[in-house]
Scaffold this motif. Structure first.
Motif, PDB file in Angstrom:
ATOM      1  N   ALA A 161       2.801   7.867   6.193  1.00 29.14           N
ATOM      2  CA  ALA A 161       3.415   6.823   5.252  1.00 29.14           C
ATOM      3  C   ALA A 161       4.209   5.791   6.045  1.00 29.14           C
ATOM      4  O   ALA A 161       4.317   4.654   5.624  1.00 29.14           O
ATOM      5  N   TYR A 162       4.923   6.371   7.185  1.00 25.77           N
ATOM      6  CA  TYR A 162       5.679   5.369   7.926  1.00 25.77           C
ATOM      7  C   TYR A 162       4.713   4.316   8.604  1.00 25.77           C
ATOM      8  O   TYR A 162       5.115   3.167   8.748  1.00 25.77           O
ATOM      9  N   THR A 163       3.625   4.878   9.375  1.00 26.16           N
ATOM     10  CA  THR A 163       2.779   4.033   9.949  1.00 26.16           C
ATOM     11  C   THR A 163       2.178   3.123   9.143  1.00 26.16           C
ATOM     12  O   THR A 163       1.772   2.035   9.643  1.00 26.16           O
TER      13      THR A 163
ATOM     14  N   SER B 113       0.725  -1.246  -0.053  1.00 23.61           N
ATOM     15  CA  SER B 113      -0.156  -0.047  -0.155  1.00 23.61           C
ATOM     16  C   SER B 113       0.761   1.336  -0.004  1.00 23.61           C
ATOM     17  O   SER B 113       0.598   2.348  -0.500  1.00 23.61           O
ATOM     18  N   ALA B 114       1.873   1.296   0.574  1.00 21.65           N
ATOM     19  CA  ALA B 114       2.800   2.390   0.689  1.00 21.65           C
ATOM     20  C   ALA B 114       4.130   2.291   0.045  1.00 21.65           C
ATOM     21  O   ALA B 114       4.468   3.128  -0.831  1.00 21.65           O
ATOM     22  N   GLY B 115       4.828   1.178  -0.123  1.00 25.20           N
ATOM     23  CA  GLY B 115       5.924   0.781  -1.071  1.00 25.20           C
ATOM     24  C   GLY B 115       6.940   1.855  -0.777  1.00 25.20           C
ATOM     25  O   GLY B 115       7.918   2.059  -1.694  1.00 25.20           O
ATOM     26  N   GLY B 116       7.167   2.675   0.278  1.00 27.35           N
ATOM     27  CA  GLY B 116       8.220   3.546   0.526  1.00 27.35           C
ATOM     28  C   GLY B 116       7.937   4.745  -0.070  1.00 27.35           C
ATOM     29  O   GLY B 116       8.983   5.562  -0.127  1.00 27.35           O
ATOM     30  N   ILE B 117       6.678   5.076  -0.417  1.00 25.61           N
ATOM     31  CA  ILE B 117       6.680   6.292  -1.248  1.00 25.61           C
ATOM     32  C   ILE B 117       5.464   7.004  -0.352  1.00 25.61           C
ATOM     33  O   ILE B 117       4.533   6.447   0.181  1.00 25.61           O
ATOM     34  N   GLY B 118       5.836   8.265  -0.095  1.00 25.20           N
ATOM     35  CA  GLY B 118       4.960   9.210   0.604  1.00 25.20           C
ATOM     36  C   GLY B 118       3.872   9.868   0.000  1.00 25.20           C
ATOM     37  O   GLY B 118       4.004   9.579  -1.239  1.00 25.20           O
TER      38      GLY B 118
ATOM     39  N   ARG C 269       6.614  11.090  -3.166  1.00 26.74           N
ATOM     40  CA  ARG C 269       7.820  11.287  -2.874  1.00 26.74           C
ATOM     41  C   ARG C 269       8.339  10.168  -2.295  1.00 26.74           C
ATOM     42  O   ARG C 269       7.709   9.579  -1.514  1.00 26.74           O
ATOM     43  N   LYS C 270       9.632   9.703  -2.506  1.00 26.23           N
ATOM     44  CA  LYS C 270      10.281   8.828  -1.670  1.00 26.23           C
ATOM     45  C   LYS C 270      10.327   9.198  -0.222  1.00 26.23           C
ATOM     46  O   LYS C 270      10.659  10.244  -0.051  1.00 26.23           O
TER      47      LYS C 270
END
Length: 118
Positions: free
Chosen positions: A88-90, A60-65, A69-70
Motif C-alpha cells: 500500500a505504501y509503495t 489507486s491507494a488513497g491511504g487505504i491498505g 484499513r486506513k
C-alpha cells in the motif's frame, strides 16, 4: 493553521527563516500534555504541497491498505530482522520493483532517498 494561497503567501513573506519558525508562524503548532509546544512539520509540509497542487494521496491507494484499513504509517521489524514497508505504501509513492534507495542515517532516524537524488 494557514492553508492554500494564505499559506503560500505567508511562506513567501517570511522569506529566509528557520524551518521551525516557519512552521510556527503558519500555525502548525499543538500543545503537549506537559504544556510544551509540538511543531507539526508533517501537517505543514502536506498543506504546503497541497497548496502547490501536489496531491499526495494516490487515486489507486488513497491511504487505504488491504481490506480497506486506513494506513497507520507504522512498520514493525519482522522476526528475521527485515523491515517491511508494504504494498500500500509503495503504491502511494508509485514505486516499482527494482527501484533503489540509499539509506541515510540522521540524528532522529533514517531516510530512504531514491538513488540518484543525492
Amino acid at each position: 493553521m494557514l492553508t492554500g494561497k494564505d499559506l503560500l503567501a505567508k511562506v513567501k513573506d517570511l522569506g529566509d527563516v528557520s524551518k521551525s519558525d516557519l512552521v510556527k508562524a503558519c500555525g502548525y503548532v499543538s500543545t503537549k500534555k506537559g504544556g510544551g509546544e509540538r511543531l507539526n512539520f508533517t501537517a505543514f509540509y502536506e498543506a504546503l504541497l497541497e497548496a502547490k497542487g501536489v496531491n499526495l494521496a494516490s487515486e489507486s491507494a488513497g491511504g487505504i491498505g488491504k481490506g480497506g484499513r486506513k494506513l497507520s504509517y507504522v512498520a514493525t521489524v519482522q522476526g528475521n530482522g527485515n523491515l517491511l514497508i508494504g504494498k500500500a505504501y509503495t503504491a502511494l509513492l508509485d514505486l516499482k520493483p527494482g527501484d533503489n534507495f540509499e539509506i541515510k542515517m540522521g540524528r532522529k532516524g533514517f531516510r530512504l532517498v531514491p538513488e540518484g537524488d543525492g
